[in-house]
Design a protein around this motif. Structure first.
Motif, PDB file in Angstrom:
ATOM      1  N   PRO A 109       0.919  -1.444  -0.029  1.00 39.79           N
ATOM      2  CA  PRO A 109      -0.044   0.068   0.158  1.00 39.79           C
ATOM      3  C   PRO A 109       0.934   1.331   0.139  1.00 39.79           C
ATOM      4  CG  PRO A 109       0.210  -0.678   2.101  1.00 39.79           C
ATOM      5  CD  PRO A 109       0.907  -1.965   1.370  1.00 39.79           C
ATOM      6  N   VAL A 110       0.278   2.471  -0.425  1.00 38.88           N
ATOM      7  CA  VAL A 110       0.823   3.620  -0.061  1.00 38.88           C
ATOM      8  C   VAL A 110       1.106   3.907   1.428  1.00 38.88           C
ATOM      9  CG1 VAL A 110       0.577   4.558  -2.633  1.00 38.88           C
ATOM     10  CG2 VAL A 110      -0.827   5.122  -0.640  1.00 38.88           C
ATOM     11  N   SER A 111       2.025   4.534   2.006  1.00 38.38           N
ATOM     12  CA  SER A 111       1.898   4.609   3.365  1.00 38.38           C
ATOM     13  C   SER A 111       2.487   6.076   3.606  1.00 38.38           C
ATOM     14  CB  SER A 111       2.987   3.627   3.784  1.00 38.38           C
ATOM     15  OG  SER A 111       3.257   3.785   5.278  1.00 38.38           O
ATOM     16  N   THR A 112       1.902   6.692   4.812  1.00 34.11           N
ATOM     17  CA  THR A 112       2.347   7.759   5.376  1.00 34.11           C
ATOM     18  C   THR A 112       2.449   7.753   6.694  1.00 34.11           C
ATOM     19  OG1 THR A 112       1.034   9.219   3.813  1.00 34.11           O
ATOM     20  CG2 THR A 112       1.602  10.416   5.790  1.00 34.11           C
ATOM     21  N   GLY A 113       3.721   8.292   7.320  1.00 35.19           N
ATOM     22  CA  GLY A 113       3.813   8.122   8.799  1.00 35.19           C
ATOM     23  C   GLY A 113       3.908   9.372   9.307  1.00 35.19           C
ATOM     24  N   ILE A 114       3.007   9.753  10.206  1.00 35.56           N
ATOM     25  CA  ILE A 114       3.283  10.874  11.199  1.00 35.56           C
ATOM     26  C   ILE A 114       3.319  10.920  12.670  1.00 35.56           C
ATOM     27  CG2 ILE A 114       1.713  12.986  11.403  1.00 35.56           C
ATOM     28  CD1 ILE A 114       0.077  12.198   9.123  1.00 35.56           C
ATOM     29  N   ILE A 115       4.312  11.951  13.205  1.00 34.79           N
ATOM     30  CA  ILE A 115       4.530  11.839  14.535  1.00 34.79           C
ATOM     31  C   ILE A 115       3.632  12.822  15.075  1.00 34.79           C
ATOM     32  CG2 ILE A 115       6.292  12.229  16.505  1.00 34.79           C
ATOM     33  CD1 ILE A 115       8.215  11.265  14.425  1.00 34.79           C
ATOM     34  N   VAL A 116       2.960  12.518  16.065  1.00 36.97           N
ATOM     35  CA  VAL A 116       2.044  13.406  16.763  1.00 36.97           C
ATOM     36  C   VAL A 116       2.213  13.858  18.054  1.00 36.97           C
ATOM     37  CG1 VAL A 116       0.371  12.941  15.158  1.00 36.97           C
ATOM     38  CG2 VAL A 116       0.309  11.761  17.022  1.00 36.97           C
TER      39      VAL A 116
END
Length: 136
Positions: A109-116
C-alpha cells in the motif's frame, strides 16, 4: 449511485465517557468497493485498552481489529491501498512499522507516517488509518 454501508455504529460518549462528546460514528464505511476503516489503536473491538506502554502490542491489536473490520465489510488485508500511521514518539517507529510490515507483507500500500503530540486517549502510542479497494 453510491451505496454506503456503515458497520459497528456507535456514539463517542460511550467510547470516551471521560470526554464531553456526542458524535455518531462507525468503525467501517463501505462506499461501493472502497472501504474506510476507523483509526485502529490499542482499543480492542470490545472497548478494552491493551498493550499499555508497548507500541508493538498496540499495533498487533490494531492490525487484528483492522483485519476483522475489513472482513466484516467484505474486504481483506490484501485489498489495502493506503495506510497512515500515527505515532506519539519517533522511538515507536521501528516496533510499529515492523508489526504493520508483517501484516501487510506483499500488499504494497502507499504509506504515510506522522509523529503527533498525542492521540484520543493518553494510553494510545499509535494509530493506523486504513483504506482498502475491493477488486471489481
Amino acid at each position: 449511485m453510491t451505496t454506503h454501508q456503515r458497520f459497528r455504529k456507535f456514539n463517542t460518549k460511550e467510547a470516551y465517557p471521560e470526554q464531553s462528546l456526542d458524535n455518531d460514528v462507525c468503525m467501517v464505511v463501505r462506499a461501493n468497493n472502497t472501504v474506510y476503516v476507523r483509526g485502529q489503536t490499542a482499543m480492542d473491538l470490545d472497548g478494552k485498552i491493551v498493550g499499555i506502554g508497548d507500541a508493538a502490542v498496540q499495533t498487533e491489536n490494531a492490525m487484528t481489529c483492522a483485519k476483522v473490520l475489513l472482513e466484516e465489510a467484505g474486504s481483506k488485508l490484501e485489498d489495502v491501498v493506503k495506510i497512515v500511521i500515527y505515532i506519539t514518539d519517533r522511538a515507536y517507529r521501528e516496533p510499529v512499522y515492523r508489526v504493520v510490515g508483517k501484516w501487510l507483507k506483499g500488499v504494497y500500500p502507499v504509506s504515510t507516517g506522522i509523529i503527533v503530540q498525542g492521540l484520543a486517549k493518553p494510553e494510545y502510542l499509535m494509530e493506523i488509518d486504513i483504506i482498502a479497494e475491493i477488486p471489481a
